[in-house]
Design an enzyme around this catalytic site. Structure first.
Site, mmCIF file in Angstrom:
data_model
loop_
_atom_site.group_PDB
_atom_site.id
_atom_site.type_symbol
_atom_site.label_atom_id
_atom_site.label_comp_id
_atom_site.label_asym_id
_atom_site.label_seq_id
_atom_site.Cartn_x
_atom_site.Cartn_y
_atom_site.Cartn_z
ATOM 1 C CB SER A 22 -1.000 0.153 1.291
ATOM 2 O OG SER A 22 -1.574 1.262 1.337
ATOM 3 C CE1 TYR A 26 -3.021 0.044 5.168
ATOM 4 C CE2 TYR A 26 -3.872 -2.019 5.845
ATOM 5 C CZ TYR A 26 -3.560 -1.093 4.982
ATOM 6 O OH TYR A 26 -3.655 -1.394 3.491
ATOM 7 C CE LYS A 53 -1.367 -4.281 3.689
ATOM 8 N NZ LYS A 53 -1.642 -5.559 2.862
HETATM 9 C C1 WQD Z 1 -9.133 9.292 1.828
HETATM 10 C C2 WQD Z 1 -9.534 10.735 2.342
HETATM 11 C C3 WQD Z 1 -9.842 11.194 4.665
HETATM 12 C C4 WQD Z 1 -13.619 9.206 4.918
HETATM 13 C C5 WQD Z 1 -6.458 4.056 3.516
HETATM 14 C C6 WQD Z 1 -5.304 3.292 3.681
HETATM 15 C C7 WQD Z 1 -4.983 2.648 2.526
HETATM 16 C C8 WQD Z 1 -6.054 2.169 1.738
HETATM 17 C C9 WQD Z 1 -7.331 2.844 1.702
HETATM 18 C C10 WQD Z 1 -6.493 -0.269 2.181
HETATM 19 C C11 WQD Z 1 -8.618 11.096 3.715
HETATM 20 C C12 WQD Z 1 -11.040 11.655 3.614
HETATM 21 C C13 WQD Z 1 -12.728 9.929 4.368
HETATM 22 C C14 WQD Z 1 -14.754 10.400 5.402
HETATM 23 C C15 WQD Z 1 -13.262 11.958 4.620
HETATM 24 N N1 WQD Z 1 -6.507 0.716 2.588
HETATM 25 N N2 WQD Z 1 -12.250 11.033 4.265
HETATM 26 N N3 WQD Z 1 -14.390 11.574 4.954
HETATM 27 O O1 WQD Z 1 -7.052 6.826 4.510
HETATM 28 O O2 WQD Z 1 -6.146 7.706 2.126
HETATM 29 O O3 WQD Z 1 -5.913 5.389 2.686
HETATM 30 O O4 WQD Z 1 -7.578 3.468 3.087
HETATM 31 O O5 WQD Z 1 -6.263 -0.717 0.993
HETATM 32 O O6 WQD Z 1 -3.910 1.819 2.552
HETATM 33 O O7 WQD Z 1 -4.154 3.936 4.015
HETATM 34 O O8 WQD Z 1 -8.592 6.355 2.483
HETATM 35 O O9 WQD Z 1 -10.820 6.661 1.938
HETATM 36 O O10 WQD Z 1 -10.120 6.388 4.469
HETATM 37 O O11 WQD Z 1 -9.536 8.521 3.168
HETATM 38 O O12 WQD Z 1 -13.149 13.115 4.712
HETATM 39 O O13 WQD Z 1 -15.887 10.010 5.713
HETATM 40 O O14 WQD Z 1 -10.866 10.960 2.375
HETATM 41 O O15 WQD Z 1 -9.811 12.071 5.777
HETATM 42 O O16 WQD Z 1 -8.392 12.472 3.454
HETATM 43 P P1 WQD Z 1 -6.798 6.516 2.982
HETATM 44 P P2 WQD Z 1 -9.826 7.014 3.063
#
Ligand code: WQD
Length: 341
Positions: free
Chosen positions: A126, A151, A155
């Site tokens: 990731s 997490y 990785k």
């Molecule tokens: C993306 C952006 C949030 C939800 C993680 C792991 C990565 C992969 C995907 C497994 C951020 C914002 C989110 C919400 C928001 N995991 N957000 N409101 O954290 O970039 O990646 O998940 O495959 O390895 O690190 O993904 O989709 O959680 O967040 O504003 O209700 O969306 O703050 O900026 P992330 P995410």
């Protein structure tokens, strides 16, 4: 036909990868204990590919049960290892559960790969391994910063375990695939992401809010040093991610690998902010999203997106889905889930 073992085959990326592998001539078996997934996803896979994929309902942390799969299948040419817990927030609350599950399952599958002389191994990594990078876009040589969550640590550690294990087993070759943000669903509308409980990730939060399963979603932070103050990510369609696994296996099988453990970034090479992603969703769905602005989420990386030139040139990978396609397929899947209720 070359037989591939897909761990976590009932999961989001695993199920989409099984479809791509079978459509590209591989025979596939899956192992998934369904603790975080639904065996029902294989019904959708069967509808798409026209055949039933066998799943071994086994916890990979149980070595004997894992070994039994290999005793029954001596002709496994390659392993794609997806199975892992992947919720960033949960990993902060329960770090030891993440280290125990994600690392012991990896160690067991590698032990079996060595014992049964499986030559090709693809590890699901990731972009989280980069932490908060000093400069973007990140290349595969961008040094790791401290992981932002347990997490992410699993990785980083997982990559190290694979690399150092492969160094001791010359008959095995591996590839590490660093996914950026996998989103969207298969264009058939027959498979997609099935989040358990309240979604932590952005796109399921958007689609569940739009369909009415959630009353409102929050944008975590709009005071970052970015175009519009919200975080930047490299959203990549799950089908583009899936196809990269097929290309990675062929790269190993055809002996084109340059080292014994090559690494590839899987992103579009474009960064979009959270607010831009919401705007694209509203445009393709025709729905006005009910969202509010909130404080920053602990552990969030400010901005990251990929330099994907290595995967393009070495694997022949060419991601084709746009952000609009990602939102359109994610929305179609959410509507199907609602209709199936
Ligand atoms: C993306 C952006 C949030 C939800 C993680 C792991 C990565 C992969 C995907 C497994 C951020 C914002 C989110 C919400 C928001 N995991 N957000 N409101 O954290 O970039 O990646 O998940 O495959 O390895 O690190 O993904 O989709 O959680 O967040 O504003 O209700 O969306 O703050 O900026 P992330 P995410």
């Amino acid at each position: 036909m070359k037989k591939i073992l897909v761990t976590g085959g009932c999961g989001y990326i695993g199920s989409h990868t099984i479809v791509d592998l079978v459509q590209n001539g591989f025979e596939v078996i899956s192992v998934d204990d369904n603790s975080r997934s639904s065996i029902g996803i294989l019904d959708g896979v069967e509808e798409i590919i026209g055949k039933r994929v066998k799943n071994y309902t086994v916890d990979l942390c149980n070595f004997d049960d894992t070994q039994a799969i290999f005793e029954e299948n001596h002709d496994i040419t390659g392993i794609i290892h997806f199975a892992a817990f992947k919720a960033v927030g949960e990993s902060v609350e329960k770090p030891l559960m993440y280290f125990d599950n994600n690392l012991n399952s990896l160690i067991n599958i590698l032990r079996c790969a060595e014992e049964f002389h499986v030559p090709h191994f693809v590890f699901s990594s990731s972009c989280t391994v980069y932490g908060n990078p000093d400069s973007i876009p990140v290349t595969e040589e961008t040094p790791f910063k401290p992981a932002e969550s347990p997490y992410g640590s699993t990785k980083q550690m997982g990559e190290g375990i694979v690399k150092q294990t492969i160094n001791s087993y010359p008959e095995m070759k591996a590839i590490l695939l660093r996914y950026f943000n996998p989103v969207g669903a298969h264009p058939s509308g027959l498979i997609g992401e099935i989040p358990l409980g309240k979604p932590a990730n952005l796109v399921p939060a958007i689609t569940q809010t739009a369909i009415g399963k959630l009353p409102k979603m929050l944008v975590w932070g709009n005071d970052y040093d970015t175009r519009d103050g919200s975080c930047v990510r490299d959203y990549i369609h799950v089908c583009d991610i899936a196809h990269a696994h097929t290309l990675a296996l062929n790269y190993l099988i055809e002996g084109r690998n340059e080292g014994n453990c090559d690494v590839f970034n899987l992103g579009t090479g474009n960064g979009n902010t959270v607010l831009e992603a919401i705007k694209v969703f509203e445009e393709v769905s025709g729905r006005k999203l009910n969202y509010g602005l909130a404080g920053r989420r602990p552990g969030d990386v400010v901005a990251i997106y990929a330099n994907n030139e290595k995967a393009k040139s070495k694997l022949g990978w060419d991601p084709k889905y746009t952000l609009a396609d990602m939102m359109r397929t994610a929305w179609a899947w959410e509507e199907k889930l609602a209709n199936d209720k």
